[in-house]
Write a protein that holds these residues in place. Structure first.
Motif, PDB file in Angstrom:
ATOM      1  N   TYR A  39       0.828  -1.206   0.000  1.00  0.00           N
ATOM      2  CA  TYR A  39       0.000   0.000   0.000  1.00  0.00           C
ATOM      3  C   TYR A  39       0.863   1.256   0.000  1.00  0.00           C
ATOM      4  O   TYR A  39       0.535   2.237  -0.679  1.00  0.00           O
ATOM      5  CB  TYR A  39      -0.933   0.026   1.212  1.00  0.00           C
ATOM      6  N   ARG A  40       1.967   1.231   0.759  1.00  0.00           N
ATOM      7  CA  ARG A  40       2.831   2.415   0.831  1.00  0.00           C
ATOM      8  C   ARG A  40       3.347   2.797  -0.555  1.00  0.00           C
ATOM      9  O   ARG A  40       3.394   3.971  -0.914  1.00  0.00           O
ATOM     10  CB  ARG A  40       3.998   2.134   1.783  1.00  0.00           C
ATOM     11  N   ARG A  41       3.701   1.793  -1.361  1.00  0.00           N
ATOM     12  CA  ARG A  41       4.213   2.085  -2.695  1.00  0.00           C
ATOM     13  C   ARG A  41       3.090   2.615  -3.597  1.00  0.00           C
ATOM     14  O   ARG A  41       3.292   3.554  -4.389  1.00  0.00           O
ATOM     15  CB  ARG A  41       4.841   0.833  -3.301  1.00  0.00           C
ATOM     16  N   LEU A  42       1.895   2.040  -3.468  1.00  0.00           N
ATOM     17  CA  LEU A  42       0.783   2.525  -4.281  1.00  0.00           C
ATOM     18  C   LEU A  42       0.355   3.929  -3.857  1.00  0.00           C
ATOM     19  O   LEU A  42      -0.002   4.759  -4.697  1.00  0.00           O
ATOM     20  CB  LEU A  42      -0.396   1.563  -4.184  1.00  0.00           C
ATOM     21  N   PHE A  43       0.389   4.195  -2.550  1.00  0.00           N
ATOM     22  CA  PHE A  43       0.065   5.535  -2.075  1.00  0.00           C
ATOM     23  C   PHE A  43       1.093   6.534  -2.607  1.00  0.00           C
ATOM     24  O   PHE A  43       0.740   7.651  -3.020  1.00  0.00           O
ATOM     25  CB  PHE A  43       0.030   5.559  -0.558  1.00  0.00           C
ATOM     26  N   GLY A  44       2.358   6.137  -2.624  1.00  0.00           N
ATOM     27  CA  GLY A  44       3.388   6.997  -3.204  1.00  0.00           C
ATOM     28  C   GLY A  44       3.131   7.259  -4.673  1.00  0.00           C
ATOM     29  O   GLY A  44       3.313   8.382  -5.163  1.00  0.00           O
ATOM     30  N   ALA A  45       2.673   6.221  -5.400  1.00  0.00           N
ATOM     31  CA  ALA A  45       2.333   6.395  -6.808  1.00  0.00           C
ATOM     32  C   ALA A  45       1.202   7.395  -6.974  1.00  0.00           C
ATOM     33  O   ALA A  45       1.215   8.238  -7.882  1.00  0.00           O
ATOM     34  CB  ALA A  45       1.952   5.043  -7.422  1.00  0.00           C
ATOM     35  N   GLN A  46       0.209   7.311  -6.101  1.00  0.00           N
ATOM     36  CA  GLN A  46      -0.905   8.245  -6.168  1.00  0.00           C
ATOM     37  C   GLN A  46      -0.433   9.672  -5.910  1.00  0.00           C
ATOM     38  O   GLN A  46      -0.836  10.606  -6.629  1.00  0.00           O
ATOM     39  CB  GLN A  46      -1.976   7.874  -5.143  1.00  0.00           C
ATOM     40  N   VAL A  47       0.429   9.856  -4.935  1.00  0.00           N
ATOM     41  CA  VAL A  47       0.878  11.197  -4.563  1.00  0.00           C
ATOM     42  C   VAL A  47       1.664  11.848  -5.700  1.00  0.00           C
ATOM     43  O   VAL A  47       1.413  13.002  -6.075  1.00  0.00           O
ATOM     44  CB  VAL A  47       1.725  11.142  -3.276  1.00  0.00           C
ATOM     45  N   VAL A  48       2.626  11.120  -6.275  1.00  0.00           N
ATOM     46  CA  VAL A  48       3.441  11.739  -7.334  1.00  0.00           C
ATOM     47  C   VAL A  48       2.604  11.982  -8.588  1.00  0.00           C
ATOM     48  O   VAL A  48       2.832  12.954  -9.318  1.00  0.00           O
ATOM     49  CB  VAL A  48       4.691  10.885  -7.655  1.00  0.00           C
ATOM     50  N   ALA A  49       1.627  11.106  -8.848  1.00  0.00           N
ATOM     51  CA  ALA A  49       0.736  11.345  -9.989  1.00  0.00           C
ATOM     52  C   ALA A  49      -0.115  12.582  -9.763  1.00  0.00           C
ATOM     53  O   ALA A  49      -0.360  13.359 -10.696  1.00  0.00           O
ATOM     54  CB  ALA A  49      -0.149  10.130 -10.236  1.00  0.00           C
ATOM     55  N   LEU A  50      -0.554  12.794  -8.525  1.00  0.00           N
ATOM     56  CA  LEU A  50      -1.343  13.978  -8.216  1.00  0.00           C
ATOM     57  C   LEU A  50      -0.517  15.254  -8.363  1.00  0.00           C
ATOM     58  O   LEU A  50      -1.017  16.281  -8.844  1.00  0.00           O
ATOM     59  CB  LEU A  50      -1.907  13.880  -6.793  1.00  0.00           C
ATOM     60  N   VAL A  51       0.747  15.202  -7.961  1.00  0.00           N
ATOM     61  CA  VAL A  51       1.614  16.365  -8.146  1.00  0.00           C
ATOM     62  C   VAL A  51       1.757  16.683  -9.633  1.00  0.00           C
ATOM     63  O   VAL A  51       1.686  17.839 -10.057  1.00  0.00           O
ATOM     64  CB  VAL A  51       2.994  16.118  -7.507  1.00  0.00           C
ATOM     65  N   GLY A  52       1.929  15.633 -10.436  1.00  0.00           N
ATOM     66  CA  GLY A  52       1.996  15.836 -11.879  1.00  0.00           C
ATOM     67  C   GLY A  52       0.726  16.457 -12.425  1.00  0.00           C
ATOM     68  O   GLY A  52       0.761  17.361 -13.260  1.00  0.00           O
TER      69      GLY A  52
END
Length: 407
Positions: A10-23
């Motif tokens: 989950y931590r890795r997927l949450f990180g994916a969500q965060v960086v995608a949102l910044v983009g």
């Protein structure tokens, strides 16, 4: 709440969500500047059309792609969507015609309509504990709210040292970073019924939602969320600049109040659900929305304090529904149909904006903000009343659960 981050997957997927949102946040700023470079004073019309295209893509694409891709590995779907978004972001600064912007925006938003429901549907399979799953939903809501606050600041800092064209590079890097995190994460496989025809697969998520009282209530609440959000996103600039004589910075602060109210609710929900039923919390949020919209028709248009309090109230009300909606979808569905249900919720909730955005913008421009706020308040009131009737108090949020009075 952050305890759920101990789950490595989950931590890795949450990180994916965060960086995608910044983009995505950088793209929002860059797209506005690109529209101005192409259309000048008509940039607002370009952005308005792009927003409409975004909604159409969300409504039309999510259930179709979910049905077509349900047999594909989740990792392939998520990484493919991120790759398309990154590719579009790289191409956008080289366009020279407005129609090219529209085509690329549709492609990008179609990819987002693929990524988001697939991402939401896979989380319950990774975070099985209900308490941790609720915490994961709150973190996701906080990520969305923080993006709305952080991305403009980050974009402003980058624009101080580079051309806005390079913001598209930052956008692409965010999506590629998201893809990198997903591709290195092992995701559970989803079993599907291979004998179901494609047309039925496209519509079964929506049919599933309309068949269940709990999810019919959620569908009604989606309209209330759309009414409140449309007023804030479309008309905040009018309230601040025209009615209150504020500055562009004040517009950002007012939008920040809406995001702040959402964050406060998201932070409180993991604790509140331990002693308050989901139905009570969500209907409370649904009841706050018409109250906030009525306040927007009255004191919020003439007083800074009232505007701040109203936007915080609307943010909290929308978050009480949005944060818990995925929890309802998970509780009401099984793994086989869950991707279709999340795609249906994504599509149908955004369809509400096709009604509320024009009301907020066109009624506000033609008849004034009082008329727009009252019209949206009426919609939100009908939505809350319909939700309360569609989801009876005796119907539990979890499938197969025993109503409280029978325990």
């Amino acid at each position: 709440m952050v305890g759920v981050l101990r789950n490595r997957t989950y931590r890795r997927l949450f990180g994916a969500q965060v960086v995608a949102l910044v983009g995505t946040g950088l793209l929002t700023v860059a797209l506005g500047l690109l529209a101005f470079g192409l259309a000048g004073r008509d940039a607002g019309a370009v952005l308005g059309t792009a927003l409409a295209i975004k909604m159409v893509a969300y409504v039309a694409v999510a259930p179709v792609v979910s049905a077509l891709a349900e047999r594909a590995p989740r990792r392939v779907v998520l990484v493919g969507a991120d790759a398309i978004r990154a590719g579009v972001a790289v191409v956008l600064p080289f366009v020279g015609q407005v129609w090219q912007v529209y085509v690329l925006i549709f492609a990008l938003q179609a990819a987002s309509a693929t990524f988001t429901p697939a991402f939401q549907a896979v989380i319950p399979a990774i975070v099985a504990d209900e308490t941790e799953y609720t915490a994961a939903l709150s973190l996701s809501r906080l990520a969305y709210d923080m993006e709305s606050l952080v991305s403009p600041v980050l974009a402003a800092g980058l624009l101080a040292v580079m051309s806005y064209h390079l913001l598209f590079v930052g956008t692409a890097m965010g999506f590629l970073a998201s893809a990198g995190l997903v591709i290195t994460t092992a995701l559970p496989a989803v079993r599907v019924q291979r004998s179901v025809p494609l047309p039925q697969r496209i519509t079964r998520g929506a049919r599933f939602m309309f068949e269940r009282p709990v999810l019919r209530g959620l569908l009604a609440m989606n309209l209330g969320v759309a009414a409140a959000t449309a007023l804030v996103l479309v008309n905040t600039v009018v309230y601040v600049r025209d009615m209150l004589g504020g500055s562009p910075t004040d517009v950002a602060l007012a939008l920040g109040c809406f995001g702040g109210g959402s964050m406060i609710a998201a932070l409180a929900i993991p604790r509140l659900v331990t002693f308050i039923a989901d139905r009570t919390l969500m209907l409370t949020g649904a009841a706050l929305l018409p109250l906030g919209l009525l306040a927007a028709a009255g004191p919020a248009g003439s007083n800074w304090g009232a505007l701040t309090a109203t936007w915080i109230l609307l943010g909290a009300g929308t978050s009480m529904i949005n944060t818990l909606s995925a929890r309802l979808l998970n509780a009401q569905s099984d793994p086989q149909i869950r991707p279709a249900v999340f795609a249906a919720q994504f599509s149908l909730s955004h369809a509400c904006f096709l009604l509320t955005y024009p009301i907020a913008g066109w009624v506000g421009a033609a008849s004034g903000q009082l008329a727009a706020a009252i019209t949206l308040a009426v919609l939100a009131t009908l939505a809350a009343a319909t939700a309360a009737k569609a989801w009876p108090a005796t119907t539990p949020s979890q499938r197969g659960a025993v109503p409280a009075q029978r325990r």
